[in-house]
Design an enzyme around this catalytic site. Structure first.
Site, mmCIF file in Angstrom:
data_model
loop_
_atom_site.group_PDB
_atom_site.id
_atom_site.type_symbol
_atom_site.label_atom_id
_atom_site.label_comp_id
_atom_site.label_asym_id
_atom_site.label_seq_id
_atom_site.Cartn_x
_atom_site.Cartn_y
_atom_site.Cartn_z
ATOM 1 N N LYS A 72 0.833 -1.214 0.000
ATOM 2 C CA LYS A 72 0.000 0.000 0.000
ATOM 3 C C LYS A 72 0.864 1.260 0.000
ATOM 4 O O LYS A 72 0.703 2.131 -0.851
ATOM 5 C CB LYS A 72 -0.932 -0.019 1.220
ATOM 6 C CG LYS A 72 -1.979 -1.135 1.158
ATOM 7 C CD LYS A 72 -2.931 -1.099 2.329
ATOM 8 C CE LYS A 72 -2.276 -1.411 3.650
ATOM 9 N NZ LYS A 72 -1.760 -2.789 3.767
ATOM 10 N N VAL A 73 1.791 1.350 0.974
ATOM 11 C CA VAL A 73 2.606 2.567 1.055
ATOM 12 C C VAL A 73 3.547 2.639 -0.152
ATOM 13 O O VAL A 73 3.663 3.690 -0.800
ATOM 14 C CB VAL A 73 3.411 2.606 2.382
ATOM 15 C CG1 VAL A 73 4.266 3.865 2.436
ATOM 16 C CG2 VAL A 73 2.474 2.550 3.588
ATOM 17 N N ASP A 91 9.302 -6.814 -4.920
ATOM 18 C CA ASP A 91 8.331 -7.366 -3.966
ATOM 19 C C ASP A 91 7.980 -8.759 -4.453
ATOM 20 O O ASP A 91 7.337 -8.933 -5.483
ATOM 21 C CB ASP A 91 7.070 -6.482 -3.916
ATOM 22 C CG ASP A 91 6.097 -6.919 -2.809
ATOM 23 O OD1 ASP A 91 6.004 -8.134 -2.539
ATOM 24 O OD2 ASP A 91 5.436 -6.038 -2.236
ATOM 25 N N VAL A 151 10.864 4.439 5.859
ATOM 26 C CA VAL A 151 9.685 4.739 6.694
ATOM 27 C C VAL A 151 8.956 3.435 7.028
ATOM 28 O O VAL A 151 7.784 3.453 7.380
ATOM 29 C CB VAL A 151 8.689 5.739 6.025
ATOM 30 C CG1 VAL A 151 9.246 7.140 5.976
ATOM 31 C CG2 VAL A 151 8.242 5.258 4.675
ATOM 32 N N ARG A 157 10.382 -0.114 8.821
ATOM 33 C CA ARG A 157 10.764 -0.526 10.162
ATOM 34 C C ARG A 157 12.288 -0.492 10.268
ATOM 35 O O ARG A 157 12.996 -0.960 9.362
ATOM 36 C CB ARG A 157 10.289 -1.957 10.461
ATOM 37 C CG ARG A 157 8.820 -2.046 10.837
ATOM 38 C CD ARG A 157 8.544 -1.341 12.177
ATOM 39 N NE ARG A 157 7.137 -1.338 12.540
ATOM 40 C CZ ARG A 157 6.283 -0.364 12.242
ATOM 41 N NH1 ARG A 157 6.679 0.701 11.553
ATOM 42 N NH2 ARG A 157 5.032 -0.413 12.639
ATOM 43 N N ASP A 185 12.904 7.330 9.405
ATOM 44 C CA ASP A 185 11.793 7.645 10.314
ATOM 45 C C ASP A 185 11.671 6.580 11.402
ATOM 46 O O ASP A 185 10.972 6.781 12.388
ATOM 47 C CB ASP A 185 10.490 7.698 9.497
ATOM 48 C CG ASP A 185 9.283 8.096 10.348
ATOM 49 O OD1 ASP A 185 9.412 9.068 11.122
ATOM 50 O OD2 ASP A 185 8.232 7.434 10.235
ATOM 51 N N GLU A 228 13.327 2.020 19.515
ATOM 52 C CA GLU A 228 12.696 3.345 19.519
ATOM 53 C C GLU A 228 12.327 3.762 20.928
ATOM 54 O O GLU A 228 11.678 2.976 21.629
ATOM 55 C CB GLU A 228 11.465 3.335 18.608
ATOM 56 C CG GLU A 228 11.859 3.139 17.154
ATOM 57 C CD GLU A 228 10.693 3.243 16.168
ATOM 58 O OE1 GLU A 228 9.537 3.411 16.609
ATOM 59 O OE2 GLU A 228 10.954 3.157 14.966
ATOM 60 N N HIS A 275 9.648 8.545 14.099
ATOM 61 C CA HIS A 275 8.532 7.667 13.713
ATOM 62 C C HIS A 275 7.244 8.491 13.503
ATOM 63 O O HIS A 275 6.229 8.274 14.182
ATOM 64 C CB HIS A 275 8.310 6.578 14.766
ATOM 65 C CG HIS A 275 7.598 5.367 14.215
ATOM 66 N ND1 HIS A 275 7.819 4.108 14.668
ATOM 67 C CD2 HIS A 275 6.645 5.244 13.253
ATOM 68 C CE1 HIS A 275 7.039 3.244 14.020
ATOM 69 N NE2 HIS A 275 6.314 3.925 13.147
ATOM 70 N N LEU A 276 7.331 9.389 12.542
ATOM 71 C CA LEU A 276 6.218 10.313 12.297
ATOM 72 C C LEU A 276 5.378 9.939 11.075
ATOM 73 O O LEU A 276 4.445 10.668 10.729
ATOM 74 C CB LEU A 276 6.766 11.742 12.081
ATOM 75 C CG LEU A 276 7.355 12.438 13.296
ATOM 76 C CD1 LEU A 276 7.822 13.844 12.917
ATOM 77 C CD2 LEU A 276 6.311 12.519 14.416
ATOM 78 N N GLY A 277 5.751 8.825 10.422
ATOM 79 C CA GLY A 277 5.088 8.491 9.154
ATOM 80 C C GLY A 277 3.572 8.554 9.209
ATOM 81 O O GLY A 277 2.927 9.065 8.297
ATOM 82 N N ALA A 278 3.007 8.038 10.291
ATOM 83 C CA ALA A 278 1.540 7.967 10.361
ATOM 84 C C ALA A 278 0.955 9.171 11.076
ATOM 85 O O ALA A 278 -0.252 9.250 11.264
ATOM 86 C CB ALA A 278 1.138 6.687 11.091
#
Ligand SMILES: NC(=O)c1ccc[n+]([C@@H]2O[C@H](COP(=O)([O-])OP(=O)(O)OC[C@H]3O[C@@H](n4cnc5c(N)ncnc54)[C@H](O)[C@@H]3O)[C@@H](O)[C@H]2O)c1
Ligand SMILES: O=C(O)[C@H](O)COP(=O)(O)O
Length: 627
Positions: free
Chosen positions: A234-235, A254, A313, A315, A339, A344, A363-366
């Site tokens: 998705k991302v 992938d 972004v 893991r 990110d 963490e 960790h601001l991606g979301a």
């Protein structure tokens, strides 16, 4: 009609007694089980007497409520509304809209920054837990929950912080919110890509330090450069779409992505090797799994084009961070924008975070307002639905069964559990079950029957009465395997109506002795068969004897020599003892030959009554089965 809801495939339903508690119930009855009308009201709270699933999880929940009720009433502070609601612990910041959905259904405890010990302490008092990426839901958490925790909701995509194996073993459903933060993560990926290429973070820091360093922060252009997307989900797809708009050439790796989806976006799917050796920029979008852990390491950095730039972004754990520092120091990797981190927050003195050529975000991606509201609603609805017993469309550790399949199979689900429960009671004590075979006869093609639900319910029927475990769709196969029982299935296409998904279901247990020898086939297997008639489960065969009784209440099976007066004789013994007979059916192999009489009773006859039945001379054997 049997008093069981198809919803109990997953959990006994817990519902709020507040007036708006039926919001999700209504949703479930109309959209999830459109045509199945369970005999338990969707609005009713579960109660001990009604519960079709005597299990430790239910008992734990009830015990807690009952204990609270007792202590509250003795202290005169009883708050019935509070007590009958389930409790949901939210351990990380969740959008307000989601909290509102939860509060309309449950008692919500928002306790952030819990230590692992504090989490373990609280967990035995909650039915569901909602986390983001910062809470480790370890095996200890499931153990500490003592069976009460039924759902873990991950308000986001990555479930690498949840011990899925332990969740499955404890019959706890894990659901996530996989779509609401996709765009936010993709936008953050593009933000990191652009700002890294133009040294935005570094030059900002430099100016704030009073400098004006125009020559130092000359960047690189994106147009015409090759971007390798690692993980075209998705991302990854959304990053590709946006990067195309920046004029980049996109390739992707992938192993599981469909080529047509890539083609539709003008993206070439390539091997891992080709992706990392040809790209100018590499953007990571795969999940953290044992296969992807540290897949970017000294060896793979060594194969990359000198001066490659990396964005992560996904893991932190997919990169060997020490190896990345080495690759940055040697210039193989010109820049990295990160990110996410293995630990963490990362240690303050992390060489990676402090590296001049690295741009970092915590960790601001979301973390956009829009994504957080979306994720909160998505996870709140999934958790409420799961507590209501629905199978979630975002279940991570249970099969996703489409609503129409579930609706069609609902009465067969009841049949399957009852057959399992019945079959296990025919096994003589001390005979260890090693192998169970389920035979489905159906007019439909072999591939046109999803048996996972039916298999799970048969397993539940067999094992729940003889174990302390609560068995559901999440842990049924695991439970059978753990108990060393092989479950095999056979589908036989028969000439009946394809309108119904299943004609008959047979449960066969091999290599055991039976309490009721007539239930055994010549090959030594205990065999019972049932079918759904008019929406009601019926027992249609015991061993090689045909019978026809609805499977409800309790059942006495008697083997006898077929002769006049038997029904009256047994009926009058039961009548004299005030045991109400709900139905009787006789199956025989021939006139005046061996026969089986199946007698449905509303009350359990006492020992004396059963002995009197056994003393009737024509009765060769009998068994009482509690359904
Ligand atoms: N930084 C953030 O705040 C943030 C936000 C959202 C998602 N994420 C993370 O981004 C990642 C992707 O999320 P998504 O929603 O796109 O998930 P997704 O499941 O839609 O996509 C992941 C893709 O990775 C592929 N994949 C699996 N193993 C692979 C391998 N060995 N090599 C290459 N590809 C592989 C899968 O086939 C899948 O297409 C996840 O790790 C998620 O946790 C991070
Ligand atoms: O996997 C995800 O959804 C992201 O990493 C977001 O994590 P977060 O909810 O902790 O921001």
């Amino acid at each position: 009609m049997a008093t069981i809801s198809a919803k109990s495939i997953l959990f006994p339903k817990i519902s709020s007694s507040s007036s708006n508690s039926n919001v999700s119930s209504n949703r479930s009855s109309s959209s999830f089980l459109p045509s199945f009308k369970p005999t338990i009201s969707l609005k009713a709270s579960y109660s001990k007497s009604r519960s079709p699933l005597p299990c430790s999880a239910i008992k734990n929940g009830l015990d807690t409520v009952e204990a609270k009720e007792k202590s509250a009433s003795s202290s005169g502070t009883k708050d019935a509304t509070k007590e009958t609601k389930p409790t949901i612990l939210v351990s990380e910041k969740l959008g307000e809209a989601g909290i509102k959905v939860l509060e309309s259904f449950a008692n919500v405890d928002c306790s952030y920054n819990l230590t692992p010990e504090e989490l373990c302490k609280k967990i035995s008092n909650v039915d569901a837990l909602i986390v983001r990426s910062g809470t480790k839901v370890s095996r200890q958490v499931f153990e500490a929950s003592k069976g009460r925790l039924k759902v873990v909701g991950r308000a986001g995509v990555g479930i690498d912080n949840v011990d899925l194996q332990a969740a499955t073993e404890f019959g706890c459903l894990v659901v996530n919110a996989p779509t609401a933060n996709t765009v936010a993560a993709a936008e953050h990926g593009i933000a990191l890509l652009s700002s890294m290429a133009r040294n935005v973070a570094q030059s900002d820091a430099s100016m704030k330090a009073g400098k004006w360093e125009r020559n130092k922060y000359v960047g690189v252009s994106l147009v015409g450069k090759t971007l390798a997307i690692m993980g075209f989900g998705k991302v990854g797809s959304e990053v590709a779409r946006r990067a195309k708009g920046l004029g980049m050439h996109i390739i992707a790796h992938d192993p599981y992505a469909p080529a047509d989806r890539a083609r539709a976006l003008g993206v070439e799917l390539v091997s891992f090797e080709k992706a990392i050796t040809t790209a100018d920029f590499i953007s990571l979008h795969m999940p953290l799994t044992p296969t992807t852990s540290k897949v970017f390491n000294d060896e793979t950095f060594g194969k990359m084009k000198k001066g490659v730039r990396i964005i992560n972004v996904a893991r932190g754990g997919v990169i060997d961070e020490d190896a990345l520092v080495r690759a940055l120091d040697s210039g193989v990797v010109a820049q990295a924008a990160l990110d996410v981190f293995t630990v963490e927050p990362p240690p303050q003195d992390s060489k990676l975070v402090q590296h001049a050529n690295v741009t970092v975000t915590p960790h601001l991606g979301a973390s956009t307002k829009e994504a957080q509201e979306g994720v909160a609603i998505e996870i709140a609805e999934a958790v409420v639905g799961a507590l209501n017993g629905e199978l979630s469309a975002t279940a991570v550790n249970a099969p996703m069964v489409p609503a129409e399949v579930l609706s069609e199979l609902a009465p067969y689900v009841v049949l399957a559990e009852k057959l399992g429960k019945l079959a296990v009671q025919l096994v003589a004590g001390g005979s260890g079950i090693k192998s169970v075979k389920v035979v489905y006869k159906s007019a439909r093609d072999r591939d046109d029957l999803d048996t996972r639900l039916l298999r799970a319910m048969i397993i539940k029927g067999i094992f729940e009465p003889i174990s302390s475990n609560f068995i559901n769709l999440v842990n049924a196969d695991y439970t059978a395997k753990e108990k060393g029982v092989r479950i095999s299935e056979e589908r036989i296409v028969v000439d009946s109506s394809p309108e119904f998904p299943v004609d008959t279901v047979q449960v066969r247990i091999a290599n055991v002795e039976s309490k009721f020898a007539s239930a055994m086939l010549d090959n030594g297997e205990i065999c019972i068969e049932g079918k759904v008639k008019g929406g009601v489960p019926h027992l249609t065969c015991v061993g090689s004897f045909s019978v026809d009784v609805s499977i409800e209440g309790s059942l006495i099976l008697c083997k006898q020599v077929d002769q006049p007066g038997m029904i009256g004789r047994v009926g009058s013994i039961l009548g004299q003892r005030n045991v109400n007979v709900s139905f009787m059916s006789v199956g025989r192999i021939g006139v005046r030959k061996q026969a089986i009489m199946a007698i449905g009773v509303d009350e359990e006859p006492d020992k004396d009554t059963l002995k009197q039945i056994g003393d009737v001379p024509a009765i060769e054997e009998f068994v009482f089965l509690d359904l």
